[in-house]
Design a protein around this motif. Structure first.
Motif, PDB file in Angstrom:
ATOM      1  N   GLY A  98       0.790  -1.222   0.000  1.00  0.00           N
ATOM      2  CA  GLY A  98       0.000   0.000   0.000  1.00  0.00           C
ATOM      3  C   GLY A  98       0.817   1.263   0.000  1.00  0.00           C
ATOM      4  N   HIS A 101       1.831   2.426  -3.406  1.00  0.00           N
ATOM      5  CA  HIS A 101       0.757   3.100  -4.141  1.00  0.00           C
ATOM      6  C   HIS A 101       0.629   4.549  -3.671  1.00  0.00           C
ATOM      7  N   ALA A 102       0.802   4.784  -2.374  1.00  0.00           N
ATOM      8  CA  ALA A 102       0.707   6.150  -1.854  1.00  0.00           C
ATOM      9  C   ALA A 102       1.852   7.011  -2.368  1.00  0.00           C
ATOM     10  N   GLU A 120      -4.510   5.835  -7.539  1.00  0.00           N
ATOM     11  CA  GLU A 120      -3.493   5.158  -6.733  1.00  0.00           C
ATOM     12  C   GLU A 120      -3.823   5.229  -5.243  1.00  0.00           C
ATOM     13  N   ALA A 124      -4.162   2.198  -2.676  1.00  0.00           N
ATOM     14  CA  ALA A 124      -3.426   2.172  -1.401  1.00  0.00           C
ATOM     15  C   ALA A 124      -4.352   1.755  -0.259  1.00  0.00           C
ATOM     16  N   LEU A 129      -3.689   0.470   3.561  1.00  0.00           N
ATOM     17  CA  LEU A 129      -3.187   1.718   4.142  1.00  0.00           C
ATOM     18  C   LEU A 129      -4.376   2.507   4.702  1.00  0.00           C
TER      19      LEU A 129
END
Length: 277
Positions: A98, A101-102, A120, A124, A129
């Motif tokens: 995650g 992606h962040a 995204e 995440a 996340l």
């Protein structure tokens, strides 16, 4: 059935003829079998050599942690395209990571792509996340998509540790709504608490310049330069290059201010960098 006629006479006159013909046929079969076997062995050897070359020249499998650290480092250095590429490599190696992606969303935001960033951020949160840590990024993504009300609403929900980032997005949204006085008030309140926030000084200068306050914009630009000079050491560490130990590069990227991921990632700094080489 006994041979008759000319065939019988021919064989009778030359008794070794049929025996020699059989021998030649037998030798021809042996040669053909050997040739076929050699061709098969050659093809097999070529196949083995081809596989060995392919394995030797194949690029190494991406390492999610190293790619994530590289993404943070390039993000801190302001190389947002490289940060995006490195974050994508981390996601390719570990699709359910995650935090990668962040970080990719953060790179997209700096590149001005709010739609990709929002996608995204959704990935995440799907990867685990906590969504309450991403409101400031959601606010930025909404602002880039001209949703100023949504940006202000998301910024208001940001956790205190991300207050600086959220305040800057709120101020930009207010300025986009034609409210420069309110925008400057938000930024002044932020700078009272964080006088070395260069990004806030930059935003304040832009708001003042848009409002026609050239002198105030110049003052903000000078303060931005002073704030940047105060962080020169951190910038040098983050940009130290490949010879710098990986753990030091990672920590420098995580703790550095400005465009680095400090406000987003600092609680995970030890987990990300703890066993980096």
């Amino acid at each position: 059935m006994p041979e008759t006629g000319s065939a019988a006479t021919h064989t009778h006159r030359y008794p070794l003829l049929s025996r020699g013909r059989r021998r030649r046929l037998k030798m021809r079969g042996v040669v053909t079998a050997r040739y076929t076997r050699l061709v098969a062995i050659g093809v097999l050897c070529l196949l083995i050599v081809g596989i060995a070359i392919a394995l030797a020249t194949r690029p190494p499998r991406p390492d999610a942690r190293r790619s994530l650290i590289d993404s943070l480092t390039t993000l801190a250095a302001g190389n947002y395209s490289a940060a995006r590429t490195n974050a994508q490599a981390a996601i390719k190696a570990a699709p359910t990571l995650g935090i990668a992606h962040a970080v990719l969303a953060r790179a997209y935001l700096e590149l001005g792509d709010g739609l990709a960033a929002e996608a995204e951020l959704a990935r995440a949160t799907d990867a685990g996340l906590p969504a309450d840590r991403l409101h400031q990024l959601q606010a930025h993504a909404r602002l880039l998509q001209d949703d100023t009300d949504g940006a202000i609403n998301e910024a208001a929900q940001a956790q205190p540790r991300y207050a600086g980032y959220a305040a800057r997005i709120q101020a930009r949204a207010l300025a986009s709504q034609g409210k420069p006085v309110e925008a400057q008030a938000v930024l002044r309140a932020l700078l009272d608490q964080m006088p070395n926030d260069g990004a806030a000084w930059t935003d304040l200068g832009r708001v003042r310049l848009t409002a026609g306050d050239v002198g105030g914009a110049s003052v903000a630009a000078g303060a931005r330069g002073d704030a940047g000079a105060g962080r020169t050491g951190g910038t040098d560490v983050a940009g130290g290059g490949r010879s710098q130990p990986l753990r030091a590069r990672c920590r420098a990227a995580v703790v550095r201010g400005g465009v680095a991921a400090r406000r987003l990632l600092s609680p995970r700094a030890d987990r990300i960098c703890g066993d980096a080489g």
